[in-house]
Design an enzyme around this catalytic site. Structure first.
Site, short mmCIF file in Angstrom:
data_model
loop_
_atom_site.label_atom_id
_atom_site.label_comp_id
_atom_site.label_asym_id
_atom_site.label_seq_id
_atom_site.Cartn_x
_atom_site.Cartn_y
_atom_site.Cartn_z
CD GLU A 43 -34.65 -19.44 -100.02
OE1 GLU A 43 -33.86 -20.05 -101.14
OE2 GLU A 43 -36.05 -19.50 -99.76
CE LYS A 120 -35.65 -22.21 -104.32
NZ LYS A 120 -35.47 -20.87 -103.98
CB CYS A 163 -37.67 -21.56 -100.50
SG CYS A 163 -38.90 -20.69 -100.58
#
Length: 277
Positions: A43, A120, A163
């Site tokens: 990321e 995301k 993440c």
């Protein structure tokens, strides 16, 4: 194909995207020399600076960077996954509003084509007992639509995530329902939360979904207040620890097999035993 050679690239990215790009090129070249066909970057790989995301996304540098990514995949004839990178546009083509960006995981094919994007979904708006103290990604990032993505990489079905997604098991259960055999988790876990939760969450996602899970982390100090955990790691569908890094930049390469995946799922057919779907 029965096997796939995968690589995790671990970095200490900064706000200087040119330096970050140079590190990526070096480590990708080394991973490819060790046989990697799927190379995954963490990321915030090209820019570790939330306040600079929109500026980069609007600049001519963005076009240059995306071309460099494409050329790198094409040069080595690999699948290259960019853990996350700021996007000015939504998948619809609309510009992201309010000065924010989408945090996009890009999958690039061996011919340099951008074959898929995942934006995301879960944003890290939390309080942490570290020097930064609190994080609010939603100030600079717009969450993506609830559109999960699984790509084909040389016969392996690979699920995309980023993440903080790791803390939401329903996302990975749905990726598995969509056919995923490998789950990618490019990340920038804080040192505090990483030390506490990184490995246990990754191994749990592997065991409960009977998938290979590849966690790819940022590491070290990125500025005066931000330290990430590193410890990039690959888990087998059984939860077995297969490869890992520590707290410095680097990479590892390992071959995964369909036979091991199928053996795990056949011996313990959890999917057919599910009572709640």
């Amino acid at each position: 194909m029965n096997s796939l050679c995968v690589a995790a690239i671990q970095l200490t990215s900064t706000k200087n995207w040119r330096e970050n790009l140079a590190q990526v090129k070096e480590l990708v070249g080394l991973a490819v020399s060790d046989g990697a066909k799927l190379v995954v970057l963490p990321e915030n790989v090209f820019l570790f600076n939330g306040k600079g995301m929109r500026r980069l996304a609007e600049s001519n540098d963005q076009v240059f960077l995306l071309n460099e990514i494409s050329n790198l995949a094409m040069k080595y004839s690999i699948y290259l996954v960019v853990g996350s990178h700021p996007s000015l546009l939504r998948p619809s083509g609309d510009v992201v509003a309010n000065g924010r960006v989408r945090q996009t995981c890009w999958a690039v094919g061996p011919d340099g084509t951008f074959i898929e994007r995942y934006d995301k979904i879960h944003l890290f708006d939390v309080t942490v007992n570290d020097k930064a103290a609190s994080y609010k990604e939603s100030d600079v990032i717009e969450p993506g639509e609830l559109a999960l993505k699984v790509i084909d990489v040389d016969g392996f079905k690979v699920g995309l995530s980023i993440c903080y997604d790791l803390r939401f098991p329903e996302l990975y259960r749905e990726l598995t329902r969509l056919g995923a055999e490998v789950l990618l988790v490019p990340a920038a876990f804080t040192y505090v939360t990483g030390k506490a939760h990184w490995d246990v969450l990754l191994s749990a996602r592997a065991i409960e979904n009977q998938c290979y899970v590849l966690g790819i982390g940022q590491c070290g100090w990125h500025n005066e207040t931000r330290q990430t955990y590193g410890h990039s790691v690959l888990y087998a569908p059984t939860g077995e620890h297969l490869a890992n890094l520590q707290e410095d930049p680097g990479y590892f390469v390992l071959t995964i097999t369909k036979s091991a995946l199928n053996d795990c799922r056949q011996k313990m057919p959890c999917f057919s035993h599910r009572r709640i779907t």
